[in-house]
Motif scaffolding. Structure first.
Motif, PDB file in Angstrom:
ATOM      1  N   ALA A  89       1.415  19.606   8.777  1.00 33.74           N
ATOM      2  CA  ALA A  89       0.727  18.514   8.382  1.00 33.74           C
ATOM      3  C   ALA A  89       0.136  17.702   9.589  1.00 33.74           C
ATOM      4  CB  ALA A  89       1.617  17.601   7.480  1.00 33.74           C
ATOM      5  N   LYS A  90       0.983  17.730  10.564  1.00 32.30           N
ATOM      6  CA  LYS A  90       0.381  17.046  12.047  1.00 32.30           C
ATOM      7  C   LYS A  90      -0.481  17.912  12.640  1.00 32.30           C
ATOM      8  CE  LYS A  90       2.998  13.325  11.980  1.00 32.30           C
ATOM      9  NZ  LYS A  90       2.423  11.664  11.735  1.00 32.30           N
ATOM     10  N   PHE A  91      -0.437  19.087  12.467  1.00 30.70           N
ATOM     11  CA  PHE A  91      -1.349  20.032  13.170  1.00 30.70           C
ATOM     12  C   PHE A  91      -2.955  19.711  12.306  1.00 30.70           C
ATOM     13  CE2 PHE A  91      -0.246  23.682  15.942  1.00 30.70           C
ATOM     14  CZ  PHE A  91       1.021  23.367  16.331  1.00 30.70           C
ATOM     15  N   MET A 113       0.770  -1.309  -0.068  1.00 29.39           N
ATOM     16  CA  MET A 113      -0.036  -0.165  -0.056  1.00 29.39           C
ATOM     17  C   MET A 113       0.840   1.127   0.085  1.00 29.39           C
ATOM     18  SD  MET A 113      -2.881   1.311   2.675  1.00 29.39           S
ATOM     19  CE  MET A 113      -4.088  -0.123   2.674  1.00 29.39           C
ATOM     20  N   ASP A 114       0.557   2.205  -0.953  1.00 25.89           N
ATOM     21  CA  ASP A 114       1.265   3.519  -0.951  1.00 25.89           C
ATOM     22  C   ASP A 114      -0.110   4.537  -0.500  1.00 25.89           C
ATOM     23  OD1 ASP A 114       1.970   5.904  -1.286  1.00 25.89           O
ATOM     24  OD2 ASP A 114       3.106   5.466  -3.217  1.00 25.89           O
ATOM     25  N   VAL A 115       0.170   5.057   0.889  1.00 25.96           N
ATOM     26  CA  VAL A 115      -1.060   5.941   1.277  1.00 25.96           C
ATOM     27  C   VAL A 115      -1.062   7.396   0.245  1.00 25.96           C
ATOM     28  CG1 VAL A 115      -0.931   5.014   3.421  1.00 25.96           C
ATOM     29  CG2 VAL A 115       0.432   7.038   3.044  1.00 25.96           C
ATOM     30  N   ASN A 124      -3.343   4.674  11.617  1.00 24.10           N
ATOM     31  CA  ASN A 124      -2.808   5.570  10.508  1.00 24.10           C
ATOM     32  C   ASN A 124      -1.402   5.746  10.820  1.00 24.10           C
ATOM     33  OD1 ASN A 124      -4.455   5.734   8.071  1.00 24.10           O
ATOM     34  ND2 ASN A 124      -5.920   7.049   9.558  1.00 24.10           N
ATOM     35  N   ASN A 125      -0.437   5.183  10.619  1.00 20.35           N
ATOM     36  CA  ASN A 125       1.017   5.484  10.921  1.00 20.35           C
ATOM     37  C   ASN A 125       1.885   5.773   9.796  1.00 20.35           C
ATOM     38  OD1 ASN A 125       3.424   4.884  12.897  1.00 20.35           O
ATOM     39  ND2 ASN A 125       3.653   3.447  11.203  1.00 20.35           N
ATOM     40  N   ALA A 126       1.694   5.421   8.844  1.00 16.19           N
ATOM     41  CA  ALA A 126       2.827   5.747   7.697  1.00 16.19           C
ATOM     42  C   ALA A 126       3.136   7.234   7.687  1.00 16.19           C
ATOM     43  CB  ALA A 126       2.257   5.370   6.521  1.00 16.19           C
TER      44      ALA A 126
HETATM   45  N1  LIG Z   1      10.093   8.439  15.431  1.00 19.15           N
HETATM   46  C1  LIG Z   1       9.721   9.506  15.604  1.00 19.15           C
HETATM   47  O1  LIG Z   1      10.520  10.342  16.735  1.00 19.15           O
HETATM   48  C2  LIG Z   1       8.246   9.975  15.772  1.00 19.15           C
HETATM   49  C3  LIG Z   1       7.661  10.870  16.888  1.00 19.15           C
HETATM   50  C4  LIG Z   1       6.400  11.185  16.606  1.00 19.15           C
HETATM   51  C5  LIG Z   1       5.674  10.654  15.699  1.00 19.15           C
HETATM   52  N2  LIG Z   1       6.023   9.702  14.754  1.00 19.15           N
HETATM   53  C6  LIG Z   1       5.407   9.268  13.479  1.00 19.15           C
HETATM   54  O2  LIG Z   1       5.389   7.997  13.751  1.00 19.15           O
HETATM   55  C7  LIG Z   1       5.054   7.671  12.127  1.00 19.15           C
HETATM   56  C8  LIG Z   1       5.910   6.211  12.132  1.00 19.15           C
HETATM   57  O3  LIG Z   1       7.300   6.745  12.215  1.00 19.15           O
HETATM   58  P1  LIG Z   1       8.649   5.881  12.347  1.00 19.15           P
HETATM   59  O4  LIG Z   1       9.344   6.595  13.725  1.00 19.15           O
HETATM   60  O5  LIG Z   1       8.265   4.605  12.889  1.00 19.15           O
HETATM   61  O6  LIG Z   1       9.294   6.085  11.030  1.00 19.15           O
HETATM   62  P2  LIG Z   1      10.050   4.933  10.171  1.00 19.15           P
HETATM   63  O7  LIG Z   1      10.729   4.023  10.866  1.00 19.15           O
HETATM   64  O8  LIG Z   1      10.714   5.773   9.066  1.00 19.15           O
HETATM   65  O9  LIG Z   1       8.759   4.161   9.549  1.00 19.15           O
HETATM   66  C9  LIG Z   1       7.897   4.926   8.732  1.00 19.15           C
HETATM   67  C10 LIG Z   1       6.956   3.916   7.727  1.00 19.15           C
HETATM   68  O10 LIG Z   1       5.955   4.602   7.236  1.00 19.15           O
HETATM   69  C11 LIG Z   1       6.018   4.158   5.790  1.00 19.15           C
HETATM   70  N3  LIG Z   1       5.758   4.869   4.964  1.00 19.15           N
HETATM   71  C12 LIG Z   1       6.172   6.014   4.589  1.00 19.15           C
HETATM   72  N4  LIG Z   1       5.523   6.575   3.410  1.00 19.15           N
HETATM   73  C13 LIG Z   1       4.594   5.820   2.749  1.00 19.15           C
HETATM   74  C14 LIG Z   1       3.735   5.937   2.167  1.00 19.15           C
HETATM   75  N5  LIG Z   1       3.659   6.919   1.113  1.00 19.15           N
HETATM   76  N6  LIG Z   1       2.627   4.778   1.805  1.00 19.15           N
HETATM   77  C15 LIG Z   1       2.615   3.960   2.746  1.00 19.15           C
HETATM   78  N7  LIG Z   1       3.763   3.732   3.825  1.00 19.15           N
HETATM   79  C16 LIG Z   1       4.710   4.706   3.931  1.00 19.15           C
HETATM   80  C17 LIG Z   1       7.363   3.180   5.549  1.00 19.15           C
HETATM   81  O11 LIG Z   1       7.119   2.040   4.878  1.00 19.15           O
HETATM   82  P3  LIG Z   1       7.743   1.677   3.153  1.00 19.15           P
HETATM   83  O12 LIG Z   1       8.994   2.641   3.271  1.00 19.15           O
HETATM   84  O13 LIG Z   1       8.115   0.167   3.481  1.00 19.15           O
HETATM   85  O14 LIG Z   1       6.556   1.942   2.461  1.00 19.15           O
HETATM   86  C18 LIG Z   1       7.678   2.826   7.104  1.00 19.15           C
HETATM   87  O15 LIG Z   1       7.032   1.457   7.228  1.00 19.15           O
HETATM   88  C19 LIG Z   1       4.947   8.670  11.247  1.00 19.15           C
HETATM   89  O16 LIG Z   1       3.420   9.114  11.198  1.00 19.15           O
HETATM   90  C20 LIG Z   1       5.792   9.717  12.152  1.00 19.15           C
HETATM   91  O17 LIG Z   1       5.414  10.808  11.716  1.00 19.15           O
HETATM   92  C21 LIG Z   1       7.459   9.311  15.003  1.00 19.15           C
END
Ligand SMILES: NC(=O)c1ccc[n+]([C@@H]2O[C@H](COP(=O)([O-])OP(=O)(O)OC[C@H]3O[C@@H](n4cnc5c(N)ncnc54)[C@H](OP(=O)(O)O)[C@@H]3O)[C@@H](O)[C@H]2O)c1
Length: 277
Positions: free
Chosen positions: A152-154, A56-58, A83-85
């Motif tokens: 975007a997060k706001f 899936m590509d969101v 919804n994490n991506a």
């Molecule tokens: N790490 C932090 O400090 C932090 C803090 C607050 C919030 N967050 C939020 O937590 C979420 C996950 O972050 P993470 O830290 O786990 O980062 P990560 O390790 O880089 O993981 C990001 C995930 O999102 C997927 N992704 C990215 N673009 C995508 C798209 N267009 N369609 C589908 N999947 C997509 C990637 O999968 P593929 O590349 O395999 O598609 C990967 O599985 C994000 O929303 C981020 O904003 C992170």
């Protein structure tokens, strides 16, 4: 607590927070579908003990629609969506091209929206469901040189507040999780805007200092392990709160300080923290 066969979709489950949530829920007996853009079309990774990985590509209407239809055809239910991506974009506002800013919104805001638009009719039909939108502390406090990530997060926060009220009477619960800094591939995957990466950028020194504070905080942050437990707790909560902040007290206290401190003082302390002169 146990999943009892409930069907969960976690977007962005190939790494970091999504991978950790998907793995935890799987152990607890949920039927977990995790997504990745890199997976082959269809279902993959159906080995016992692994989440089912779905391409899936969101960013794509067709990809989201087809992924959710495949789950529905197989399971006849979709109980929980996480919804994490997402990814980070760094750069001064002035030095971020509109196309880079749009791409950030495409994934981090319109991505969850696309998933919601496909999942909600199924949840209404089933008489209930739960949507968890992974926001960030940056969805409550804007961070210098992360302007479009914060924006975007706001936006996701605002959307979630409204959606929650619209779907309550259908038995659908909608919540936000706002993590602080988490150690994951997020830091390495962060995109720096093309102009911000140039050596002659007028913002160069402030940008570099602020980005390095951010990167250090992420890499010294906790692993995402405990987030799966939080998601499961929310699944079992009949009337969940709107917001679940997941951060150490030192970071959580910034939310309180933003509410109580005079704006100038709060801004000055944030600038000092991120070493912006
Ligand atoms: N790490 C932090 O400090 C932090 C803090 C607050 C919030 N967050 C939020 O937590 C979420 C996950 O972050 P993470 O830290 O786990 O980062 P990560 O390790 O880089 O993981 C990001 C995930 O999102 C997927 N992704 C990215 N673009 C995508 C798209 N267009 N369609 C589908 N999947 C997509 C990637 O999968 P593929 O590349 O395999 O598609 C990967 O599985 C994000 O929303 C981020 O904003 C992170």
């Amino acid at each position: 607590m146990s999943g009892g066969g409930k069907v969960v979709l976690v977007t962005g489950a190939s790494s970091g927070i999504g991978e950790s949530i998907a793995g935890y829920l799987l152990q607890k007996g949920y039927r977990v579908y995790g997504t990745s853009r890199r997976a082959a079309p269809g279902f993959a990774g159906e080995a016992p003990g692994l989440p089912i990985i779905l391409h899936m590509d969101v960013n794509s209407d067709d990809s989201v629609k087809s992924g959710i239809e495949q789950i529905w055809r197989r399971e006849g239910r979709l109980d929980v969506v996480v919804n994490n991506a997402g990814y980070g974009l760094a750069g001064a506002v002035e030095e971020t091209a509109l196309e880079e800013a749009r791409a950030q919104f495409e994934t981090n805001f319109f991505g969850p929206l696309r998933v919601c638009r496909c999942a909600l009719p199924l949840m209404r039909l089933a008489g209930g469901g739960l949507i968890i939108n992974i926001s960030s502390l940056a969805g409550l406090i804007a961070i210098p040189f992360q302007g479009f990530y914060s924006a975007a997060k706001f936006a996701l926060e605002g959307l979630t507040e409204a959606l929650r009220m619209e779907v309550r009477s259908y038995g659908i619960r909608v919540v936000l999780i706002e993590p602080g800094d988490i150690k994951s591939a997020f830091t390495a995957n962060r995109i720096v805007s093309r102009e911000a990466a140039q050596n002659d950028s007028p913002y160069r020194e402030n940008f570099r200092r602020s980005l390095s504070v951010m990167e250090k905080d992420e890499q010294n942050g906790p692993l995402p392990d405990a987030l799966g437990r939080l998601v499961e707790k929310i699944i079992h909560t009949t009337k969940p709160r709107l917001r679940y902040t997941f951060a150490p007290l030192s970071q959580k206290s910034a939310i309180f300080l933003k509410k109580v401190l005079p704006q100038r003082l709060f801004e000055a302390s944030l600038m000092q923290y991120y070493r912006v002169k």
